[in-house]
Design a protein around this motif. Structure first.
Motif, PDB file in Angstrom:
ATOM      1  N   ILE A  84       0.832  -1.205   0.000  1.00  0.00           N
ATOM      2  CA  ILE A  84       0.000   0.000   0.000  1.00  0.00           C
ATOM      3  C   ILE A  84       0.867   1.257   0.000  1.00  0.00           C
ATOM      4  CG2 ILE A  84      -1.866   1.253   1.132  1.00  0.00           C
ATOM      5  CD1 ILE A  84      -2.743  -1.316   2.434  1.00  0.00           C
ATOM      6  N   ILE A  85       0.602   2.139  -0.959  1.00  0.00           N
ATOM      7  CA  ILE A  85       1.303   3.421  -1.088  1.00  0.00           C
ATOM      8  C   ILE A  85       0.315   4.539  -0.791  1.00  0.00           C
ATOM      9  CG2 ILE A  85       2.589   4.954  -2.626  1.00  0.00           C
ATOM     10  CD1 ILE A  85       3.232   2.443  -4.334  1.00  0.00           C
ATOM     11  N   GLY A  86       0.629   5.406   0.149  1.00  0.00           N
ATOM     12  CA  GLY A  86      -0.202   6.566   0.450  1.00  0.00           C
ATOM     13  C   GLY A  86       0.429   7.835  -0.096  1.00  0.00           C
ATOM     14  N   ILE A  87      -0.394   8.699  -0.673  1.00  0.00           N
ATOM     15  CA  ILE A  87       0.100   9.966  -1.241  1.00  0.00           C
ATOM     16  C   ILE A  87      -0.689  11.113  -0.627  1.00  0.00           C
ATOM     17  CG2 ILE A  87       0.464  11.317  -3.340  1.00  0.00           C
ATOM     18  CD1 ILE A  87       0.645   8.725  -4.891  1.00  0.00           C
ATOM     19  N   SER A  88       0.019  12.058  -0.001  1.00  0.00           N
ATOM     20  CA  SER A  88      -0.627  13.155   0.699  1.00  0.00           C
ATOM     21  C   SER A  88      -0.033  14.493   0.270  1.00  0.00           C
ATOM     22  CB  SER A  88      -0.474  12.970   2.218  1.00  0.00           C
ATOM     23  OG  SER A  88      -1.154  13.984   2.925  1.00  0.00           O
ATOM     24  N   HIS A 116      -3.943  -0.979  -8.289  1.00  0.00           N
ATOM     25  CA  HIS A 116      -5.234  -0.288  -8.149  1.00  0.00           C
ATOM     26  C   HIS A 116      -5.004   1.080  -7.522  1.00  0.00           C
ATOM     27  CE1 HIS A 116      -9.653  -0.130  -7.771  1.00  0.00           C
ATOM     28  NE2 HIS A 116      -9.419   0.562  -6.660  1.00  0.00           N
ATOM     29  N   LEU A 117      -5.708   2.085  -8.052  1.00  0.00           N
ATOM     30  CA  LEU A 117      -5.606   3.460  -7.564  1.00  0.00           C
ATOM     31  C   LEU A 117      -6.960   3.928  -7.066  1.00  0.00           C
ATOM     32  CD1 LEU A 117      -4.336   6.315  -7.271  1.00  0.00           C
ATOM     33  CD2 LEU A 117      -4.818   6.666  -9.706  1.00  0.00           C
ATOM     34  N   MET A 118      -6.969   4.589  -5.910  1.00  0.00           N
ATOM     35  CA  MET A 118      -8.199   5.142  -5.356  1.00  0.00           C
ATOM     36  C   MET A 118      -7.864   6.397  -4.562  1.00  0.00           C
ATOM     37  SD  MET A 118      -8.862   2.615  -2.099  1.00  0.00           S
ATOM     38  CE  MET A 118      -9.961   3.791  -1.330  1.00  0.00           C
ATOM     39  N   THR A 119      -8.897   7.169  -4.212  1.00  0.00           N
ATOM     40  CA  THR A 119      -8.703   8.349  -3.387  1.00  0.00           C
ATOM     41  C   THR A 119      -9.501   8.197  -2.092  1.00  0.00           C
ATOM     42  OG1 THR A 119     -10.595   9.728  -4.037  1.00  0.00           O
ATOM     43  CG2 THR A 119      -8.709   9.667  -5.546  1.00  0.00           C
ATOM     44  N   LYS A 185      -9.971  -5.512  -5.548  1.00  0.00           N
ATOM     45  CA  LYS A 185      -9.990  -6.964  -5.694  1.00  0.00           C
ATOM     46  C   LYS A 185      -8.575  -7.527  -5.716  1.00  0.00           C
ATOM     47  CE  LYS A 185     -14.390  -6.964  -8.227  1.00  0.00           C
ATOM     48  NZ  LYS A 185     -15.108  -7.416  -9.449  1.00  0.00           N
ATOM     49  N   ASN A 186      -8.002  -7.650  -4.548  1.00  0.00           N
ATOM     50  CA  ASN A 186      -6.691  -8.278  -4.361  1.00  0.00           C
ATOM     51  C   ASN A 186      -5.600  -7.752  -5.297  1.00  0.00           C
ATOM     52  OD1 ASN A 186      -7.190 -10.132  -2.222  1.00  0.00           O
ATOM     53  ND2 ASN A 186      -8.366 -11.400  -3.641  1.00  0.00           N
ATOM     54  N   PRO A 187      -5.331  -6.462  -5.297  1.00  0.00           N
ATOM     55  CA  PRO A 187      -4.225  -5.960  -6.119  1.00  0.00           C
ATOM     56  C   PRO A 187      -2.877  -6.313  -5.484  1.00  0.00           C
ATOM     57  CG  PRO A 187      -5.091  -4.188  -4.771  1.00  0.00           C
ATOM     58  CD  PRO A 187      -5.979  -5.390  -4.523  1.00  0.00           C
ATOM     59  N   ASP A 188      -1.835  -6.289  -6.287  1.00  0.00           N
ATOM     60  CA  ASP A 188      -0.487  -6.418  -5.728  1.00  0.00           C
ATOM     61  C   ASP A 188      -0.066  -5.106  -5.073  1.00  0.00           C
ATOM     62  OD1 ASP A 188       0.231  -9.125  -6.776  1.00  0.00           O
ATOM     63  OD2 ASP A 188      -0.118  -8.123  -8.698  1.00  0.00           O
ATOM     64  N   VAL A 189      -0.474  -4.007  -5.715  1.00  0.00           N
ATOM     65  CA  VAL A 189      -0.142  -2.673  -5.212  1.00  0.00           C
ATOM     66  C   VAL A 189      -1.427  -1.849  -5.158  1.00  0.00           C
ATOM     67  CG1 VAL A 189       1.198  -0.561  -5.579  1.00  0.00           C
ATOM     68  CG2 VAL A 189       2.167  -2.789  -6.217  1.00  0.00           C
ATOM     69  N   LEU A 190      -1.659  -1.201  -4.026  1.00  0.00           N
ATOM     70  CA  LEU A 190      -2.798  -0.308  -3.864  1.00  0.00           C
ATOM     71  C   LEU A 190      -2.275   1.097  -3.577  1.00  0.00           C
ATOM     72  CD1 LEU A 190      -5.845   0.262  -3.529  1.00  0.00           C
ATOM     73  CD2 LEU A 190      -5.594  -0.401  -1.107  1.00  0.00           C
TER      74      LEU A 190
END
Length: 306
Positions: A84-88, A116-119, A185-190
């Motif tokens: 999981i990568i967080g961007i702030s 997968h990318l989300m906000t 749905k089960n990404p390698d990277v979120l």
């Protein structure tokens, strides 16, 4: 800010860390992922983001190795959690462009990865609920987000749950979209992008960034961010002049001076206060800081010591 826990790189030093094989990204692809008012070009890709992607993959591989060794030691089989990568960073500083660019580059450089990318926008309370709680003037501040829902969502992600839904936010409506959801749905990277990704919740019991394997803070001087915010606001008005369903339609078709006055007041009373009190203080939680100067040029990179 105490930078003793970070190694500082200027742009040239960071660019030297990039692998020799350049990732194949076109100007047209960059144009599609660039947020309104943001600036990014192929030079940025090669001098800043190629090195970043390589480093992210290194940390990703370290996590995969640690997960494998843990499974072998415990003699227990469990589904590995996504990386999981967080961007702030502030409003208008370029978080969305960075998030989309990282997603594109990760997919292009490591095609075996599901990214997968989300906000976090979807975890803000609907406008109706904000009105009920008398929080509309504080929209975007920590108390306007359903942090319990966000924390529960992240716990489900780490548990390896097959399909996790989350609310969707519409910039056009400036509200949560009723009855529509995103799916993880089960990404390698979120990749999770939002102004509150590094913030403490009101309870102070759960830090959202504790769920992240790597976090990025995008930094710039306040006066520059204000300039970018106002420039973007003017472009938003122009784009939505003929869109009656858009939140900005009435402003776009009213007196320009009134609209700009409202934007300036919003910056001063909401976005700047939020930046100073709740966003900027989270900077030292980030794994990496991208510092921008005039024209959205990244001039310095700070990497936290492992």
């Amino acid at each position: 800010m105490d930078m003793r826990n970070y190694t500082s790189f200027d742009r040239n030093e960071w660019a030297k860390l990039a692998p020799k094989n350049k990732v194949n990204i076109t100007k047209e692809e960059l144009a599609k992922i660039k947020s309104l008012g943001d600036v990014v070009d192929l030079t940025d890709v090669h001098e800043i983001y190629t090195s970043l992607i390589s480093y992210l993959h290194l940390v990703y591989q370290q996590k995969k190795t640690a997960q494998k060794e843990q499974i072998e030691f415990l003699h227990k089989s469990f589904k590995p959690a996504p990386f999981i990568i967080g961007i702030s960073g502030s409003v208008a500083v370029g978080k969305s462009t960075t998030a989309r660019l990282l997603q594109l580059l990760l997919k292009r450089t490591y095609p075996e990865l599901k990214v997968h990318l989300m906000t976090t926008d979807g975890f803000i309370y609907p406008n109706e609920e904000l009105e009920r709680r008398d929080l509309m003037p504080r929209k975007g501040f920590p108390e306007s987000y359903n942090m319990t829902l966000l924390s529960d969502f992240l716990r489900d992600v780490l548990s390896g749950k097959e399909d996790i839904v989350y609310p969707l936010y519409s910039q056009e409506l400036s509200d949560i979209v009723p009855g529509k959801y995103g799916h993880v749905k089960n990404p390698d990277v979120l990749i999770i992008e939002g102004i509150n990704t590094l913030q403490l919740p009101e309870s102070g019991q759960v830090v959202t960034s504790d769920f992240f394997d790597f976090s990025i803070y995008i930094d710039a001087q306040e006066d520059l961010i204000e300039k970018w915010y106002m420039q973007r606001f003017k472009k938003v008005l122009k784009l939505n002049k003929n869109k009656p369903d858009n939140f900005y339609y009435k402003l776009a078709n009213g007196p320009l001076d009134d609209a700009l006055k409202l934007a300036e007041e919003t910056w001063q009373m909401v976005n700047l206060v939020n930046l100073r009190e709740y966003i900027a203080p989270t900077k030292e939680r980030a794994s990496l800081i991208l510092h921008k100067t005039d024209g959205h040029l990244i001039d310095r990179i700070y990497l936290r010591h492992i």
